[in-house]
Design a protein around this motif. Structure first.
Motif, mmCIF file in Angstrom:
data_model
loop_
_atom_site.group_PDB
_atom_site.id
_atom_site.type_symbol
_atom_site.label_atom_id
_atom_site.label_comp_id
_atom_site.label_asym_id
_atom_site.label_seq_id
_atom_site.Cartn_x
_atom_site.Cartn_y
_atom_site.Cartn_z
ATOM 1 N N PRO A 1 4.281 10.601 -2.088
ATOM 2 C CA PRO A 1 4.547 9.173 -2.162
ATOM 3 C C PRO A 1 4.910 8.875 -0.750
ATOM 4 C CG PRO A 1 5.938 10.116 -3.971
ATOM 5 C CD PRO A 1 5.495 11.295 -3.024
ATOM 6 N N VAL A 2 4.178 8.043 -0.145
ATOM 7 C CA VAL A 2 4.373 7.455 1.296
ATOM 8 C C VAL A 2 4.893 5.803 1.211
ATOM 9 C CG1 VAL A 2 3.563 6.975 3.524
ATOM 10 C CG2 VAL A 2 2.791 9.226 2.370
ATOM 11 N N LEU A 3 5.935 5.455 1.713
ATOM 12 C CA LEU A 3 6.261 4.201 1.926
ATOM 13 C C LEU A 3 6.126 3.717 3.165
ATOM 14 C CD1 LEU A 3 8.181 2.288 0.194
ATOM 15 C CD2 LEU A 3 10.179 3.126 1.262
ATOM 16 N N ASN A 4 5.083 2.779 3.486
ATOM 17 C CA ASN A 4 4.595 2.138 4.629
ATOM 18 C C ASN A 4 5.118 0.845 4.806
ATOM 19 O OD1 ASN A 4 3.002 2.291 6.891
ATOM 20 N ND2 ASN A 4 1.148 1.377 5.684
ATOM 21 N N LYS A 5 4.890 0.584 6.333
ATOM 22 C CA LYS A 5 5.452 -0.863 6.729
ATOM 23 C C LYS A 5 7.139 -1.032 6.498
ATOM 24 C CE LYS A 5 0.968 -2.864 5.680
ATOM 25 N NZ LYS A 5 0.347 -3.732 5.013
ATOM 26 N N ILE A 6 7.794 0.366 6.880
ATOM 27 C CA ILE A 6 9.247 0.132 6.755
ATOM 28 C C ILE A 6 9.809 -0.988 8.021
ATOM 29 C CG2 ILE A 6 9.441 1.954 5.392
ATOM 30 C CD1 ILE A 6 10.518 3.343 7.790
ATOM 31 N N ASP A 7 9.108 -0.984 9.068
ATOM 32 C CA ASP A 7 9.610 -1.764 10.155
ATOM 33 C C ASP A 7 9.464 -3.224 10.046
ATOM 34 O OD1 ASP A 7 6.977 -1.232 10.078
ATOM 35 O OD2 ASP A 7 6.718 -1.683 12.461
ATOM 36 N N LEU A 8 8.788 -3.807 9.015
ATOM 37 C CA LEU A 8 8.688 -4.964 8.836
ATOM 38 C C LEU A 8 9.847 -5.663 8.654
ATOM 39 C CD1 LEU A 8 5.100 -5.598 7.577
ATOM 40 C CD2 LEU A 8 5.822 -5.506 9.885
ATOM 41 N N TYR A 9 10.253 -7.010 8.970
ATOM 42 C CA TYR A 9 11.542 -7.617 8.613
ATOM 43 C C TYR A 9 11.655 -8.028 7.063
ATOM 44 C CZ TYR A 9 9.160 -12.120 8.192
ATOM 45 O OH TYR A 9 8.108 -13.056 8.006
ATOM 46 N N ASP A 10 10.600 -8.356 6.414
ATOM 47 C CA ASP A 10 10.644 -8.585 4.981
ATOM 48 C C ASP A 10 10.409 -7.373 4.116
ATOM 49 O OD1 ASP A 10 8.027 -8.326 5.700
ATOM 50 O OD2 ASP A 10 7.088 -9.939 4.651
ATOM 51 N N SER A 11 10.665 -6.347 4.495
ATOM 52 C CA SER A 11 10.534 -5.009 3.766
ATOM 53 C C SER A 11 11.573 -4.957 2.701
ATOM 54 C CB SER A 11 10.213 -3.738 4.466
ATOM 55 O OG SER A 11 11.487 -3.453 5.340
ATOM 56 N N ILE A 12 11.373 -4.417 1.664
ATOM 57 C CA ILE A 12 12.252 -4.139 0.531
ATOM 58 C C ILE A 12 12.488 -2.715 0.272
ATOM 59 C CG2 ILE A 12 12.671 -6.421 -0.355
ATOM 60 C CD1 ILE A 12 10.498 -6.079 -2.247
ATOM 61 N N PRO A 13 12.902 -1.839 1.104
ATOM 62 C CA PRO A 13 12.831 -0.326 0.728
ATOM 63 C C PRO A 13 13.436 0.114 -0.484
ATOM 64 C CG PRO A 13 14.061 -0.646 2.722
ATOM 65 C CD PRO A 13 13.430 -2.132 2.457
ATOM 66 N N GLU A 14 14.588 -0.330 -0.651
ATOM 67 C CA GLU A 14 15.263 0.023 -1.818
ATOM 68 C C GLU A 14 14.738 -0.156 -3.089
ATOM 69 O OE1 GLU A 14 16.731 -1.824 0.537
ATOM 70 O OE2 GLU A 14 17.806 -0.817 1.739
ATOM 71 N N TYR A 15 13.970 -1.343 -3.451
ATOM 72 C CA TYR A 15 13.536 -1.757 -4.531
ATOM 73 C C TYR A 15 12.398 -1.087 -4.721
ATOM 74 C CZ TYR A 15 11.244 -4.830 -7.732
ATOM 75 O OH TYR A 15 10.499 -5.138 -8.883
ATOM 76 N N VAL A 16 11.498 -0.936 -3.746
ATOM 77 C CA VAL A 16 10.001 -0.113 -3.830
ATOM 78 C C VAL A 16 10.482 1.261 -3.860
ATOM 79 C CG1 VAL A 16 7.828 0.085 -2.653
ATOM 80 C CG2 VAL A 16 9.184 -2.091 -2.444
ATOM 81 N N THR A 17 11.455 1.850 -3.490
ATOM 82 C CA THR A 17 11.678 3.342 -3.535
ATOM 83 C C THR A 17 12.000 3.602 -4.996
ATOM 84 O OG1 THR A 17 12.472 3.518 -1.514
ATOM 85 C CG2 THR A 17 13.203 5.101 -3.042
ATOM 86 N N LYS A 18 12.729 2.759 -5.711
ATOM 87 C CA LYS A 18 13.062 2.743 -7.236
ATOM 88 C C LYS A 18 11.965 2.692 -7.922
ATOM 89 C CE LYS A 18 15.943 0.822 -10.640
ATOM 90 N NZ LYS A 18 16.772 -0.475 -11.327
ATOM 91 N N GLU A 19 10.875 2.001 -7.622
ATOM 92 C CA GLU A 19 9.731 1.668 -8.419
ATOM 93 C C GLU A 19 8.887 2.992 -8.274
ATOM 94 O OE1 GLU A 19 8.055 -2.772 -9.240
ATOM 95 O OE2 GLU A 19 7.464 -1.704 -7.118
ATOM 96 N N ILE A 20 8.896 3.406 -7.311
ATOM 97 C CA ILE A 20 7.910 4.661 -6.922
ATOM 98 C C ILE A 20 8.547 5.664 -7.655
ATOM 99 C CG2 ILE A 20 7.155 6.304 -5.163
ATOM 100 C CD1 ILE A 20 6.886 4.217 -3.177
ATOM 101 N N MET A 21 9.833 5.921 -7.681
ATOM 102 C CA MET A 21 10.658 6.922 -8.567
ATOM 103 C C MET A 21 10.255 6.695 -9.719
ATOM 104 S SD MET A 21 14.117 7.054 -6.270
ATOM 105 C CE MET A 21 15.023 8.007 -7.578
#
Length: 596
Positions: free
Chosen positions: A126-146
């Protein structure tokens, strides 16, 4: 073989897949950093639309712990209409990078492509892309991928494909987590073909992945589906430019030029073996694609039929999901009845024929096959509305039904169900999917209701959080009506279509209004009529281009002007009787959107 890694990139459309491929090519020094973006998207159409249409294979070299590894990347499209390209790429790999946009979360095609990869036992990174954008939601998307991949948080690689953050980590993980290909170098040659390219000078180039044995330059090769034998005049690997080699070994990906000119002698999914020491059986073929949209293609000029046939055959080499068979029409002459994976796929095929092969074509309205029973108990399969018998002679009409499976978030379930019911769907079941917040619903629906705009509307109402698949379940009785368009009192069969009786009147009015705008004005007035089962129910008139014949009269008796107007009126009437209405070929394509 221990130092080879074969992998693909799978993702939903517009999640940064092509940008990630560009960075991988730069970090492995396969290309210089000054090269243009979207390096693997070499079609003008891919650049204009910003999407990947064709899968592209490219070889990279990367140094890891003082060892040189060969990385074979097979880039894949993200749109559902090109899912067959994805399946062929997955068949040639041991691993896949699953790219998810950090601002958009897991979306429809992500789930669909992931399921395909898991069925083929690929290792998923799994690769989480565009983490540098201001409207990114890494915690939520990471949970979805998991939840989706059933992995740990540390297994997900955060990257920014645009600025290169995390790319080295991706390359390291490809080497450590994706297994080396398995095979027997001493066994008889077995290589399966996952794509073809047509070169007017060199003939047909086959792209292959070797499972067992090796290929040498000059070797006699047997194509197992046809039994034909050819010589390997040139073999090589697929970097940005072709690199000719004398031998390609087990587990590697490459191309072979055998001087094949006849497109009927080759087939995607075929197995290549040695002519004198052949393998005992072919490698398992790809999953058969399911065409969703059927339409006919005719040349604008009937003299160009053979040229169109040649162009379609060459296009099919490069697009195995596209199918065709010859047919004829009284109005348009000889052409081809074609099958497509979707509406976008159909538009791309049309554009490629016109741009790459410079053939002017007419594309008819998409349709499905119907089954009709006449009053004398005959069963007839109707592929075109133009072949539809008169309603008085019919006993029953059946149309194809499919079982539609949709997976979406629970917050969108109401809108999705409303759409399915609007499309004459009957709900079969619904339940939680994989113990997550996603809901899986299943509907029985007519195939004709989903071939036009169903998937586009589904994406819109679910913000992309809906995956879609279908399976044919058989024919069911329906109350259908034939809509026939008459232009200047002549039936235009290519514009005919079959619709359910509840939508016939509304659609007839809409067709008249749209055609009155699409068809240009002529020297005479043009009546546009729409009949449903032989009865005219809607009409519009395109007014004629008119010259002011009284402009030269400067006074005098009014009867002089009336005489000129009457003369003009008679001329217009005569012209309408003998004149021919010119319908631009673009009208047929624009007309398709009317049904939506």
């Amino acid at each position: 073989m221990h130092y080879i890694r074969n992998f693909c990139i799978i993702a939903h459309i517009d999640h940064g897949k092509s940008t990630l491929a560009d960075r991988l090519l730069e970090f492995t020094k396969t290309v210089s950093e000054k090269k243009r973006s979207q390096l693997l998207d070499d079609m003008d159409l891919e650049r204009e639309r910003g999407i990947t249409i064709k899968s592209h294979a490219v070889q990279m070299e990367y140094k890891y712990k003082n060892k040189i590894y060969i990385l074979n990347l097979i880039d894949t499209p993200g749109h559902v209409d090109f899912s067959y390209e994805v399946s062929r790429s997955i068949a040639a790999c041991e691993g896949a990078l699953l790219v998810v946009d950090c601002t958009k979360s897991v979306q429809a095609q992500t789930i669909s492509n992931l399921s395909l990869a898991l069925k083929n036992h690929l290792v998923i990174i799994p690769v989480l892309n565009k983490i540098d954008l201001y409207d990114s939601i890494p915690e939520y998307v990471t949970k979805e991928i998991m939840e989706l991949v059933e992995c740990k948080m540390e297994d997900i690689i955060p990257v920014s494909a645009k600025n290169g953050f995390g790319i080295n980590n991706v390359l390291n993980q490809i080497i450590t987590r994706i297994p080396a290909p398995k095979g027997d170098p001493k066994a008889p040659l077995q290589a399966f073909i996952f794509d073809y390219l047509y070169n007017p000078f060199r003939g047909i180039e086959a792209l292959f992945r070797i499972k067992n044995g090796c290929i040498r330059k000059g070797q006699k090769l047997r194509f197992m589906s046809t039994g034909k034998i050819y010589s390997a005049y040139e073999i090589g690997t697929l970097k940005i430019k072709r690199i000719s080699k004398n031998q390609i070994n087990t587990g590697d990906v490459g191309y072979v030029v055998s001087g094949i000119k006849n497109t009927s002698e080759v087939k995607v999914g075929d197995t290549i073996t040695d002519a004198y020491n052949p393998a005992t059986k072919a490698i398992q073929k790809f999953q058969k694609f399911k065409p969703m949209v059927f339409a006919s293609i005719y040349p604008v000029n009937s003299d160009k039929y053979e040229e169109l046939r040649s162009s379609i055959e060459k296009l099919q080499l490069n697009d195995a999901a596209f199918s065709f068979r010859p047919e004829s029409s009284p109005a348009l002459g000889f052409g081809f009845h074609c099958g497509f994976l979707g509406f976008l796929h159909m538009e791309i095929v049309k554009d490629r024929l016109e741009r790459e092969y410079e053939v002017s074509i007419i594309l008819t309205i998409p349709n499905v096959s119907y089954r009709v029973y006449t009053k004398n108990d005959q069963k007839v399969l109707i592929n075109h509305p133009s072949d539809f018998p008169e309603m008085e002679k019919l006993k029953k009409i059946e149309e194809p039904f499919v079982l539609v499976s949709i997976i979406t978030k629970d917050i969108y379930i109401g809108s999705v169900m409303s759409l399915c019911i609007e499309k004459r769907g009957i709900m079969i079941e619904h339940h939680n999917y994989m113990n997550s917040e996603r809901i899986k619903i299943m509907f029985e629906m007519p195939l004709s209701e989903i071939i036009f705009d169903f998937y586009d509307k589904l994406k819109t109402i679910s913000n992309g959080y809906a995956s879609f698949d279908y399976n044919f379940i058989g024919y069911k009785s329906s109350d259908l009506k034939k809509i026939t368009v008459l232009i200047n009192h002549e039936k235009i069969e290519p514009l005919s279509l079959l619709v359910h009786k509840t939508k016939a009147f509304f659609l007839a009015k809409k067709i008249c209004q749209e055609l009155s705008v699409l068809i240009p004005k002529h020297q005479f007035s043009i009546p546009i009529q729409v009949s449903v089962s032989g009865k005219i129910i809607a009409r519009e008139t395109i007014k004629s281009l008119r010259k002011n014949v009284t402009d030269k009269c400067y006074g005098g008796d009014i009867s002089r002007k009336r005489k000129l107007l009457e003369k003009q009126k008679k001329g217009k009437k005569k012209m309408r009787q003998i004149g021919k209405v010119e319908i631009p070929s673009s009208t047929f394509m624009t007309f398709l959107k009317v049904k939506n």
